[in-house]
Design a protein around this motif. Structure first.
Motif, PDB file in Angstrom:
ATOM      1  N   ASN A 109      -6.625 -18.785 -26.304  1.00  0.00           N
ATOM      2  CA  ASN A 109      -6.461 -17.582 -25.483  1.00  0.00           C
ATOM      3  C   ASN A 109      -5.000 -17.350 -25.142  1.00  0.00           C
ATOM      4  O   ASN A 109      -4.193 -18.293 -25.059  1.00  0.00           O
ATOM      5  N   ARG A 110      -4.687 -16.107 -24.886  1.00  0.00           N
ATOM      6  CA  ARG A 110      -3.364 -15.768 -24.337  1.00  0.00           C
ATOM      7  C   ARG A 110      -3.462 -14.399 -23.690  1.00  0.00           C
ATOM      8  O   ARG A 110      -4.228 -13.547 -24.124  1.00  0.00           O
ATOM      9  N   HIS A 111      -2.712 -14.212 -22.617  1.00  0.00           N
ATOM     10  CA  HIS A 111      -2.493 -12.864 -22.124  1.00  0.00           C
ATOM     11  C   HIS A 111      -1.001 -12.694 -21.931  1.00  0.00           C
ATOM     12  O   HIS A 111      -0.261 -13.651 -21.727  1.00  0.00           O
ATOM     13  N   THR A 112      -0.543 -11.459 -22.035  1.00  0.00           N
ATOM     14  CA  THR A 112       0.877 -11.223 -22.288  1.00  0.00           C
ATOM     15  C   THR A 112       1.754 -11.219 -21.048  1.00  0.00           C
ATOM     16  O   THR A 112       2.959 -11.135 -21.162  1.00  0.00           O
ATOM     17  N   SER A 113       1.162 -11.290 -19.875  1.00  0.00           N
ATOM     18  CA  SER A 113       1.977 -11.233 -18.674  1.00  0.00           C
ATOM     19  C   SER A 113       1.365 -12.090 -17.574  1.00  0.00           C
ATOM     20  O   SER A 113       0.153 -12.029 -17.346  1.00  0.00           O
ATOM     21  N   PRO A 114       2.191 -12.857 -16.870  1.00  0.00           N
ATOM     22  CA  PRO A 114       1.674 -13.615 -15.729  1.00  0.00           C
ATOM     23  C   PRO A 114       1.156 -12.715 -14.613  1.00  0.00           C
ATOM     24  O   PRO A 114       0.416 -13.172 -13.742  1.00  0.00           O
ATOM     25  N   GLN A 115       1.503 -11.450 -14.659  1.00  0.00           N
ATOM     26  CA  GLN A 115       0.986 -10.513 -13.655  1.00  0.00           C
ATOM     27  C   GLN A 115      -0.533 -10.343 -13.763  1.00  0.00           C
ATOM     28  O   GLN A 115      -1.165  -9.865 -12.815  1.00  0.00           O
TER      29      GLN A 115
END
Length: 423
Positions: A194-200
């Motif tokens: 998994n990955r998402h592109t922003s810590p926000q």
């Protein structure tokens, strides 16, 4: 290439020498290999794709690799997926003529397909990112889905042929496994890839992964995907698997084809229009894209309307399979009974479509394979805002799918969420 030699991946440098004697290719582009121009254009997650231009034309050569290209040889994948793609394309052409590229040659051992070069077509996703309002995509895609899904099912096919096809595509195990994990399970826990592109997005991601109702619904949809072999699906129908001009629409890349629920292709496709809708703010430069957002919502309305209308037409004119036989209804003067059964089927497709659309939105933001609608937004804050809105939308339509009764309700929700200013 004879088809008897061991598999060997093509390259720009070796393609002319290895395919120079292929009659199907030469008949379309010319025999003089010295004049061939070869470009590798594959930008997907799995395969090699070459455009080969010669003195008399051009063609596409697509070759599977024995691993997932996006990850590398640490994730092996069988070459036989090209076999399923070839057989899916031939069936799609028979059931929805003119909707896929023409096939010139298939080599099972080398896992390659030589096919029509579509020009000046571009990938639909790219066109939507650019803000192009294409006039025919809703009609063309709606017809394609209705015709392939209906005609590949027990509503239409001879039972013996349908069961033989079911057995053939049942062997597409590894690609089904990718869908079963990457779409329905991995986004909802801290899976390795998994990955998402922003810590926000960390906060909303944590909320979704702790959301019991959402996780249960995702697994109910996974169960449906795995157990309900209604029809031959494209299996990966999204805006990156469609090529367009202003007047023509062609579907490509059905290597994930298998027998599954009718609603799956419809949900995956509409999810990509809704994601394009939520991404538009990230692609605004000097001009606002209000008109483009309106266009995308209109496309979802028309696509669903065309699908329903054509599916209903086929139900009334081509229902020759073993399900809902006319001998039980029309032949006994009970047309209303047939219409009642049609209403039940369309309602079931509608409800399940919303669920599949919701999880498709989630996996494209939280899982391994993202899409360019969001990824090409350079401003990280703006990208996170667009993605958060899409995640919220996906959760709502997946969990509340049984309480949503029209496409207008869905689009009203999308418009309200898009107008919010916070993550």
């Amino acid at each position: 290439m004879t088809g008897k030699s061991p598999f060997e991946a093509l390259s720009v440098k070796t393609l002319a020498a290895r395919l120079g004697a292929n009659e199907a290719l030469c008949s379309h582009i010319g025999k003089d290999t010295a004049r061939w121009k070869v470009r590798e254009v594959g930008d997907g997650n799995l395969n090699l794709v070459f455009i080969v231009e010669g003195a008399t034309g051009a063609a596409v050569v697509k070759q599977a690799l024995p691993y997932v290209r996006l990850v590398g040889d640490s994730w092996p994948l069988p070459l036989k997926r090209s076999f399923f793609e070839y057989h899916a394309l031939t069936r799609q052409e028979a059931r929805a003529p003119g909707s896929v590229p023409a096939i010139y040659h298939f080599d099972e051992v080398q896992a390659l397909i030589i096919m029509e070069y579509l020009s000046p077509h571009i990938i639909l996703r790219r066109a939507l990112i650019e803000g192009r309002q294409l006039p025919n995509i809703a009609r063309d895609i709606g017809l394609f889905m209705a015709r392939t899904l209906f005609r590949g099912s027990d509503l239409s096919m001879v039972t013996k042929d349908r069961k033989a096809d079911l057995a053939l595509f049942a062997d597409n195990v590894e690609l089904c496994d990718i869908t079963e994990n990457l779409v329905f399970s991995d986004p909802y826990f801290d899976a390795k890839m998994n990955r998402h592109t922003s810590p926000q997005l960390d906060g909303i991601v944590a909320e979704l992964r702790a959301d019991r109702d959402l996780k249960v619904e995702a697994q109910r949809l996974k169960h449906l995907f795995a157990a309900n072999a209604e029809t031959l699906l494209h299996g990966d129908l999204h805006s990156g698997s469609i090529m367009v001009t202003d007047s023509e629409t062609r579907m490509i890349d059905p290597e994930f084809a298998f027998y599954g629920p009718m609603a799956f292709d419809v949900g995956m496709l509409l999810a990509n229009f809704w994601m394009a809708f939520f991404s538009q703010r990230g692609h605004e430069q000097k001009e606002k894209r209000d008109a483009m957002r309106g266009y995308l919502l209109d496309v979802t309305v028309e696509t669903w309307s065309v699908f329903r209308t054509e599916f209903s037409h086929l139900w009334r004119t081509e229902r020759t399979g073993m399900l809902y036989q006319k001998s039980l209804f029309e032949d006994q003067g009970d047309r209303l009974g047939a219409e009642q059964a049609l209403d039940h089927m369309l309602h079931s497709i509608w409800t399940d479509m919303l669920g599949f659309a919701g999880v498709e939105v989630h996996r494209r933001i939280l899982g391994l394979a993202h899409n360019a609608d969001f990824e090409t937004i350079a401003d990280e804050d703006l990208r996170a805002t667009c993605e958060a809105k899409a995640l919220k939308f996906g959760r709502h339509i997946a969990v509340n799918r049984r309480q949503i009764h029209s496409i207008d309700e869905v689009n009203t929700l999308a418009a309200l969420i898009e107008q919010e200013n916070r993550i």
